[in-house]
Design an enzyme around this catalytic site. Structure first.
Site, PDB file in Angstrom:
ATOM      1  N   ASP A  20     -29.093  17.238  47.231  1.00 16.59           N
ATOM      2  CA  ASP A  20     -27.877  16.330  48.606  1.00 16.59           C
ATOM      3  C   ASP A  20     -28.457  14.367  48.213  1.00 16.59           C
ATOM      4  O   ASP A  20     -27.484  13.714  47.769  1.00 16.59           O
ATOM      5  CB  ASP A  20     -27.817  16.045  49.627  1.00 16.59           C
ATOM      6  CG  ASP A  20     -28.713  16.571  50.624  1.00 16.59           C
ATOM      7  OD1 ASP A  20     -30.340  16.902  49.896  1.00 16.59           O
ATOM      8  OD2 ASP A  20     -28.665  17.150  51.919  1.00 16.59           O
ATOM      9  N   ASP A  48     -21.306  17.797  36.882  1.00 17.91           N
ATOM     10  CA  ASP A  48     -19.657  17.268  37.583  1.00 17.91           C
ATOM     11  C   ASP A  48     -20.039  15.502  37.849  1.00 17.91           C
ATOM     12  O   ASP A  48     -19.349  14.769  37.362  1.00 17.91           O
ATOM     13  CB  ASP A  48     -19.257  17.811  37.963  1.00 17.91           C
ATOM     14  CG  ASP A  48     -18.265  19.138  37.755  1.00 17.91           C
ATOM     15  OD1 ASP A  48     -19.112  19.307  36.608  1.00 17.91           O
ATOM     16  OD2 ASP A  48     -16.988  19.187  37.744  1.00 17.91           O
ATOM     17  N   TYR A  82     -23.026  32.260  42.314  1.00 20.76           N
ATOM     18  CA  TYR A  82     -22.249  32.982  41.756  1.00 20.76           C
ATOM     19  C   TYR A  82     -23.129  34.051  41.189  1.00 20.76           C
ATOM     20  O   TYR A  82     -22.725  34.523  40.015  1.00 20.76           O
ATOM     21  CB  TYR A  82     -22.483  32.056  40.628  1.00 20.76           C
ATOM     22  CG  TYR A  82     -21.804  30.621  40.316  1.00 20.76           C
ATOM     23  CD1 TYR A  82     -21.733  30.005  41.526  1.00 20.76           C
ATOM     24  CD2 TYR A  82     -21.319  29.700  39.638  1.00 20.76           C
ATOM     25  CE1 TYR A  82     -20.870  29.221  41.545  1.00 20.76           C
ATOM     26  CE2 TYR A  82     -20.760  28.618  39.746  1.00 20.76           C
ATOM     27  CZ  TYR A  82     -20.418  27.913  40.649  1.00 20.76           C
ATOM     28  OH  TYR A  82     -20.016  26.641  41.144  1.00 20.76           O
ATOM     29  N   ASP A  95     -24.020  22.622  38.718  1.00 15.86           N
ATOM     30  CA  ASP A  95     -22.579  22.485  38.236  1.00 15.86           C
ATOM     31  C   ASP A  95     -21.858  21.506  39.660  1.00 15.86           C
ATOM     32  O   ASP A  95     -21.543  20.503  38.195  1.00 15.86           O
ATOM     33  CB  ASP A  95     -21.790  23.599  39.046  1.00 15.86           C
ATOM     34  CG  ASP A  95     -20.662  24.357  38.496  1.00 15.86           C
ATOM     35  OD1 ASP A  95     -19.877  23.150  37.784  1.00 15.86           O
ATOM     36  OD2 ASP A  95     -19.985  24.505  39.334  1.00 15.86           O
ATOM     37  N   LYS A 115     -33.273  22.928  47.412  1.00 15.59           N
ATOM     38  CA  LYS A 115     -32.732  22.478  49.290  1.00 15.59           C
ATOM     39  C   LYS A 115     -33.788  23.418  50.552  1.00 15.59           C
ATOM     40  O   LYS A 115     -33.128  23.902  51.543  1.00 15.59           O
ATOM     41  CB  LYS A 115     -31.122  22.781  49.174  1.00 15.59           C
ATOM     42  CG  LYS A 115     -30.674  22.502  51.113  1.00 15.59           C
ATOM     43  CD  LYS A 115     -30.075  20.655  51.048  1.00 15.59           C
ATOM     44  CE  LYS A 115     -29.924  20.447  51.981  1.00 15.59           C
ATOM     45  NZ  LYS A 115     -29.984  18.891  52.389  1.00 15.59           N
TER      46      LYS A 115
END
Ligand code: NAI
Ligand code: MG
Length: 327
Positions: free
Chosen positions: A191, A219, A115, A215, A160
């Site tokens: 993941d 969620d 972002y 984020d 990652k």
């Protein structure tokens, strides 16, 4: 005098924030709350979604209560939330996921990563630059360690690093910081971690990760506790603090009076906690729990009640818990 800037924003922000504001007013009638209008609605009216004056109104407040803003998928429209997080340097996004058998704190870096806002488009290619800085990584790692020390003293570093070099950088800074701070840690690939959090939430305490991973992880973790309508968040910097539900403006249900106000009310509880009123924050959580236990819930969590009905029930329960009567 404590001042609170209240931003309803767009869509269901205008439905859930009034409930959260009433909760604050009940516990702290001395707070001076003032409205600040930003968002897509303002942009449609005035051509500007968030002005320099709006930013200074937000800066002036001791804390900000924020609803949600709509970000239209237009190339020239800049996300207001991202703008505010950057301008106020709200670098730590804390997203507690709490419910039966689940008590996880996702600590998401909030100002850089994917972002970064550094993006460009060519004929056959669109690129976004993922920026991970030492300063950004160190301060989010410190914030996560501070929180971990108040809890179970364990940190999971979501990354990652098996594929992305900037994640090796982030992970290693987090490891070094955790060692310096005396916090136990494990590292996990984001993941597999996301799946494992859903399958074994009891194994996790504090999880620190980069912007977009945090984020998505938070969620997804909302699944464990009843969905997005339940999840609050805090955006904390060294000088400013903004509290908002994790969810967005939900245009699909806006205007129907059925949005779940719990995430917004819990955000108000986080605001109180940050202002030093841990008891008020706990009372709010208890009022939410008792209201749900009485079956007063919005449709997203399996109930039939409206936003207003859930709001009224939370507030009358809170009044009873606070004053011992139904005034
Ligand atoms: P969203 O969170 O607004 O909605 C996702 C789904 O969850 C929808 O089906 C919605 O009805 C449901 N939902 C969300 N909150 C709920 C609540 N309190 N009660 C009941 N159901 C709820 O995310 P979406 O649809 O991706 O984005 C909609 C708009 O919100 C977009 O313009 C997006 O840019 C913006 N957004 C703004 C955020 C912010 O202001 N911090 C955060 C996320 C999205
Ligand atoms: Mg999100």
């Amino acid at each position: 005098m404590t001042t609170i800037a209240v931003v309803e924003g767009d869509g269901i922000g205008q439905e859930v924030i009034p409930v959260a504001r009433d909760v604050l007013a009940l516990l702290h009638p001395e707070y001076e709350c003032y409205p600040v209008e930003v968002g897509y609605g303002k942009w449609k009216k005035t051509g500007e979604a968030c002005t320099a004056d709006d930013i200074s109104l937000l800066r002036d407040a001791d804390a900000i209560l924020f609803g949600a803003v709509t970000t239209p998928p237009a190339a020239d429209y800049r996300s207001v939330v991202l703008q505010i997080r950057k301008e106020l340097d709200l670098y730590a996004n804390l997203r507690p996921v709490r419910g039966k058998g689940v008590d996880i704190m996702v600590v998401r870096e909030n100002t850089e990563g994917l972002y970064s806002g550094i993006e460009w488009q060519e004929e056959d290619r669109a690129s976004t630059l993922r920026v991970i800085t030492r300063k950004g990584s160190e301060r989010i790692a410190r914030a996560a360690c501070r929180i971990a020390r108040e809890r179970r003293n364990h940190l999971t570093i979501g990354n990652k690093a098996n594929v992305i070099k900037s994640d090796v950088f982030f992970r290693d800074i987090c490891i070094k910081t955790a060692e310096e701070e005396g916090v136990l840690y494990t590292t996990a690939f984001i993941d597999a971690l996301t799946l494992d959090v859903l399958m074994h939430p009891d194994r996790y305490d504090v999880i620190v990760t980069t912007n977009i991973f945090g984020d998505i992880l938070s969620d997804a973790a909302a699944y464990l506790v009843g969905g997005l309508g339940m999840l609050p968040s805090a955006n904390i910097g060294d000088r400013h603090a903004l509290f908002e539900p994790v969810h967005g403006s939900a245009p699909d249900i806006a205007g129907q009076g059925i949005a779940n106000p719990v995430a917004a009310v819990r955000s108000a509880a986080m605001l109180l906690h940050h202002q030093g009123d841990a008891r008020g924050a706990a009372l709010i959580e208890e009022a939410i729990r008792l209201t749900a236990e009485a079956g007063i819930m919005t449709p997203d969590t399996g109930g039939k009640a409206s936003t207003a009905e859930v709001g009224a029930a939370i507030i009358s329960t809170l009044r009873r818990l606070t004053y011992g009567t139904c005034r």
